[in-house]
Write a protein that holds these residues in place. Structure first.
Motif, PDB file in Angstrom:
ATOM      1  N   ALA A   1     -45.232 -43.030   0.986  1.00 47.81           N
ATOM      2  CA  ALA A   1     -45.503 -42.755  -0.432  1.00 47.81           C
ATOM      3  C   ALA A   1     -45.131 -41.328  -0.842  1.00 47.81           C
ATOM      4  O   ALA A   1     -44.970 -41.045  -2.031  1.00 47.81           O
ATOM      5  N   ALA A   2     -44.978 -40.436   0.133  1.00 44.81           N
ATOM      6  CA  ALA A   2     -44.607 -39.049  -0.217  1.00 44.81           C
ATOM      7  C   ALA A   2     -43.150 -38.946  -0.650  1.00 44.81           C
ATOM      8  O   ALA A   2     -42.739 -37.931  -1.229  1.00 44.81           O
ATOM      9  N   ASN A   3     -42.378 -39.992  -0.416  1.00 44.73           N
ATOM     10  CA  ASN A   3     -40.948 -39.966  -0.749  1.00 44.73           C
ATOM     11  C   ASN A   3     -40.720 -40.292  -2.229  1.00 44.73           C
ATOM     12  O   ASN A   3     -39.921 -41.157  -2.585  1.00 44.73           O
ATOM     13  N   GLN A   4     -41.423 -39.574  -3.120  1.00 44.93           N
ATOM     14  CA  GLN A   4     -41.361 -39.857  -4.560  1.00 44.93           C
ATOM     15  C   GLN A   4     -39.987 -39.492  -5.137  1.00 44.93           C
ATOM     16  O   GLN A   4     -39.546 -38.346  -5.023  1.00 44.93           O
ATOM     17  N   GLN A   5     -39.355 -40.481  -5.756  1.00 45.59           N
ATOM     18  CA  GLN A   5     -38.073 -40.232  -6.420  1.00 45.59           C
ATOM     19  C   GLN A   5     -38.241 -40.064  -7.925  1.00 45.59           C
ATOM     20  O   GLN A   5     -37.336 -39.589  -8.611  1.00 45.59           O
ATOM     21  N   THR A   6     -39.390 -40.484  -8.439  1.00 47.42           N
ATOM     22  CA  THR A   6     -39.692 -40.223  -9.852  1.00 47.42           C
ATOM     23  C   THR A   6     -39.852 -38.714 -10.002  1.00 47.42           C
ATOM     24  O   THR A   6     -40.538 -38.068  -9.200  1.00 47.42           O
ATOM     25  N   LYS A   7     -39.194 -38.167 -11.031  1.00 50.58           N
ATOM     26  CA  LYS A   7     -39.191 -36.702 -11.166  1.00 50.58           C
ATOM     27  C   LYS A   7     -39.877 -36.283 -12.462  1.00 50.58           C
ATOM     28  O   LYS A   7     -39.747 -36.963 -13.485  1.00 50.58           O
ATOM     29  N   ALA A   8     -40.565 -35.167 -12.408  1.00 48.31           N
ATOM     30  CA  ALA A   8     -41.139 -34.575 -13.619  1.00 48.31           C
ATOM     31  C   ALA A   8     -40.548 -33.175 -13.755  1.00 48.31           C
ATOM     32  O   ALA A   8     -40.772 -32.314 -12.903  1.00 48.31           O
ATOM     33  N   VAL A   9     -39.753 -32.990 -14.814  1.00 44.65           N
ATOM     34  CA  VAL A   9     -39.056 -31.707 -15.003  1.00 44.65           C
ATOM     35  C   VAL A   9     -39.740 -30.956 -16.136  1.00 44.65           C
ATOM     36  O   VAL A   9     -40.045 -31.540 -17.192  1.00 44.65           O
ATOM     37  N   LYS A  10     -39.975 -29.664 -15.912  1.00 46.32           N
ATOM     38  CA  LYS A  10     -40.689 -28.837 -16.893  1.00 46.32           C
ATOM     39  C   LYS A  10     -39.875 -28.732 -18.184  1.00 46.32           C
ATOM     40  O   LYS A  10     -38.662 -28.523 -18.141  1.00 46.32           O
ATOM     41  N   THR A  11     -40.542 -28.903 -19.321  1.00 43.31           N
ATOM     42  CA  THR A  11     -39.911 -28.705 -20.628  1.00 43.31           C
ATOM     43  C   THR A  11     -40.703 -27.619 -21.355  1.00 43.31           C
ATOM     44  O   THR A  11     -41.708 -27.133 -20.815  1.00 43.31           O
ATOM     45  N   ALA A  12     -40.309 -27.319 -22.587  1.00 44.78           N
ATOM     46  CA  ALA A  12     -41.009 -26.269 -23.338  1.00 44.78           C
ATOM     47  C   ALA A  12     -42.487 -26.635 -23.515  1.00 44.78           C
ATOM     48  O   ALA A  12     -43.375 -25.799 -23.301  1.00 44.78           O
ATOM     49  N   GLY A  13     -42.757 -27.914 -23.858  1.00 46.98           N
ATOM     50  CA  GLY A  13     -44.152 -28.284 -24.162  1.00 46.98           C
ATOM     51  C   GLY A  13     -44.873 -29.007 -23.037  1.00 46.98           C
ATOM     52  O   GLY A  13     -46.049 -29.329 -23.179  1.00 46.98           O
ATOM     53  N   GLY A  14     -44.198 -29.303 -21.953  1.00 46.28           N
ATOM     54  CA  GLY A  14     -44.862 -30.075 -20.893  1.00 46.28           C
ATOM     55  C   GLY A  14     -43.889 -30.508 -19.813  1.00 46.28           C
ATOM     56  O   GLY A  14     -43.252 -29.668 -19.172  1.00 46.28           O
TER      57      GLY A  14
ATOM     58  N   LEU B   1     -39.654 -45.315 -16.408  1.00 47.47           N
ATOM     59  CA  LEU B   1     -40.207 -44.160 -17.133  1.00 47.47           C
ATOM     60  C   LEU B   1     -39.092 -43.222 -17.570  1.00 47.47           C
ATOM     61  O   LEU B   1     -38.246 -42.815 -16.766  1.00 47.47           O
ATOM     62  N   ASP B   2     -39.094 -42.906 -18.856  1.00 43.08           N
ATOM     63  CA  ASP B   2     -38.202 -41.878 -19.398  1.00 43.08           C
ATOM     64  C   ASP B   2     -39.018 -41.274 -20.550  1.00 43.08           C
ATOM     65  O   ASP B   2     -38.809 -41.571 -21.721  1.00 43.08           O
ATOM     66  N   VAL B   3     -40.011 -40.471 -20.151  1.00 40.96           N
ATOM     67  CA  VAL B   3     -41.108 -40.176 -21.077  1.00 40.96           C
ATOM     68  C   VAL B   3     -41.459 -38.678 -21.082  1.00 40.96           C
ATOM     69  O   VAL B   3     -41.387 -38.018 -20.041  1.00 40.96           O
ATOM     70  N   ASP B   4     -41.782 -38.183 -22.250  1.00 43.69           N
ATOM     71  CA  ASP B   4     -42.231 -36.788 -22.386  1.00 43.69           C
ATOM     72  C   ASP B   4     -43.754 -36.767 -22.457  1.00 43.69           C
ATOM     73  O   ASP B   4     -44.351 -37.540 -23.208  1.00 43.69           O
ATOM     74  N   VAL B   5     -44.359 -35.863 -21.675  1.00 41.45           N
ATOM     75  CA  VAL B   5     -45.814 -35.673 -21.789  1.00 41.45           C
ATOM     76  C   VAL B   5     -46.111 -34.182 -21.930  1.00 41.45           C
ATOM     77  O   VAL B   5     -45.362 -33.337 -21.429  1.00 41.45           O
ATOM     78  N   GLY B   6     -47.204 -33.875 -22.599  1.00 38.95           N
ATOM     79  CA  GLY B   6     -47.609 -32.475 -22.773  1.00 38.95           C
ATOM     80  C   GLY B   6     -48.294 -31.936 -21.515  1.00 38.95           C
ATOM     81  O   GLY B   6     -48.684 -32.715 -20.632  1.00 38.95           O
TER      82      GLY B   6
END
Ligand SMILES: Cc1cc2nc3c(=O)[nH]c(=O)nc-3n(C[C@H](O)[C@H](O)[C@H](O)COP(=O)(O)OP(=O)(O)OC[C@H]3O[C@@H](n4cnc5c(N)ncnc54)[C@H](O)[C@@H]3O)c2cc1C
Length: 380
Positions: free
Chosen positions: A134-147, A214-219
């Protein structure tokens, strides 16, 4: 060591057993047959407080101990394995994790709704190439201005069909594996989430399992717990989750034993009930003994959770023992019922299919053995 329930735990168990018998059991066959998420039963379970059993009363939960929670999941699973696992996801993997790691505004937004059953929760960790690993996460969260911008694909997300919120795990520091994963509270109606229904499954049908694109923006406010510490949180939640799956397996195994006893007493061959034959008696004896041994491990793990101790060893032992004992019990029940059990639509046929997933989800039996052996070797 006291091996007795308190009067309060016993009364709670009796109340939930009655609810399971009267409300859940009559719906079990239809849930399995239709494969549809049982929103009506979940609503009734929520009215009993079963969506937030251990959640503090200040946040709308029952504020009960883990032993009571395990007893409740076992009672529900005896009636419907699907409802039991759905409740275990929304309790252990979502509400408890939010209560443990969430900030006050996050709890304000979601915890009360989860505990009351107004919102169902989902836990999105597994991916096509991140199952046992489970540590092999390919889903990525990239920092944006608001989140953060989250992209990727999650598989086998239980409750997804009905969930209002999912805890989504994503890599924030690629190449660091478990050291660089962050947990996010993602509303399921956020733009950029596509849910795809899974193909039919063998058992626990009606669990609302879906894949998520998932192709989603979160704060920033959606980050659950510290950045890069999400994998640690997932493993924390899975300790409680595994106690609940152990309890679920016990409930399925108990139901199989009850069916086997009922049939053995009623079915006559060679002029007498088959319960008179030692071959049948020994199968019943093994089923009862192995389930009771697994129950001891499950209650021991639940008690460790109640002491707020690290309980990965106890939880893995409980899940391993209970899921294997329940699998064997369902198999022996099938043998005792023979053609009466093998018929499509028989209770034992459903239990036989439902029990198999308890050795797979929230870590396979091999994954539990890895955790147990690592603890054993470290302690030697
Ligand atoms: C009904 C159902 C509901 C689920 N719900 C959820 C959910 O809500 N959220 C979620 O995130 N996931 C969920 N899952 C996914 C589940 O957690 C994974 O299926 C499970 O962790 C195993 O991963 P895998 O299926 O990819 O198997 P794999 O990891 O591909 O494993 C295949 C086989 O190899 C073995 N194996 C792998 N690595 C090793 C090793 N190092 N040593 C020895 N053996 C090994 C495994 O034990 C298994 O026997 C669900 C699955 C099911 C079936």
């Amino acid at each position: 060591m006291i091996l007795e329930l308190t009067a309060d735990q016993d009364a709670f168990k009796t109340r939930i057993e009655q609810f399971a018998r009267e409300v859940v059991a009559p719906r079990a066959a239809a849930i399995d047959e239709s494969g549809s998420f049982p929103a009506d039963v979940m609503k009734a379970a929520a009215a009993q407080g079963l969506c937030g059993v251990t959640v503090p009363t200040a946040w709308g939960g029952l504020g009960r101990d883990y032993i009571s929670y395990a007893l409740a999941i076992e009672a529900i699973a005896r009636a419907s394995a699907t409802v039991a696992v759905s409740l275990s996801v929304t309790n252990s993997l979502v509400a408890e994790l939010l209560a443990h790691a969430g900030k006050a505004p996050q709890k304000e937004q979601w915890l009360r709704r989860l505990a009351s059953g107004e919102a169902i929760g989902a836990f999105a960790l597994s991916e096509a190439d991140a199952g046992t690993d489970a540590a092999n996460q390919q889903t990525k969260a990239v920092k944006t201005a608001g989140g953060y911008h989250i992209t990727g694909r999650k598989v086998w997300v239980a409750n997804a069909d009905a969930a209002a919120v999912a805890i989504v795990f994503a890599s924030t520091r690629p190449n660091l594996r478990g050291q660089g994963v962050t947990a996010f509270l993602v509303p399921m109606d956020a733009p950029g989430i596509t849910r795809t229904a899974l193909a039919d499954s063998l058992g626990v049908r009606g669990l609302g399992c879906m894949d998520l694109a998932l192709d989603v923006d979160v704060g920033e406010s959606h980050v659950l717990g510290p950045v890069d510490q999400g994998f640690r949180l997932a493993m924390w939640a899975l300790q409680g989750g595994r106690v609940a799956i152990a309890a679920q397996a016990l409930g399925i195994g108990e139901a199989a034993l009850a069916e086997a006893i009922r049939h053995a007493k009623g079915r006559q061959q060679f002029g007498q009930p088959i319960a008179n034959y030692q071959a049948i008696q020994w199968m019943l004896a093994d089923m009862a003994t192995e389930l009771d041994a697994a129950r001891m491990l499950t209650l021991k793990a639940a008690a460790a959770k109640d002491r707020q101790e690290k309980c990965d060893l106890e939880a893995s032992m409980a899940k391993l023992a209970a899921s294997e004992a329940a699998h064997k019990a369902a198999d022996k029940a099938m043998q005792i019922l023979a053609s009466a059990g093998y018929r499509r639509g028989s209770v034992v046929e459903r239990l036989f299919r439902d029990v198999r997933a308890t050795e797979i989800y929230q870590g396979t039996s091999e994954a539990q053995r890895m955790i147990i052996s690592a603890n054993v070797l470290a302690g030697a």
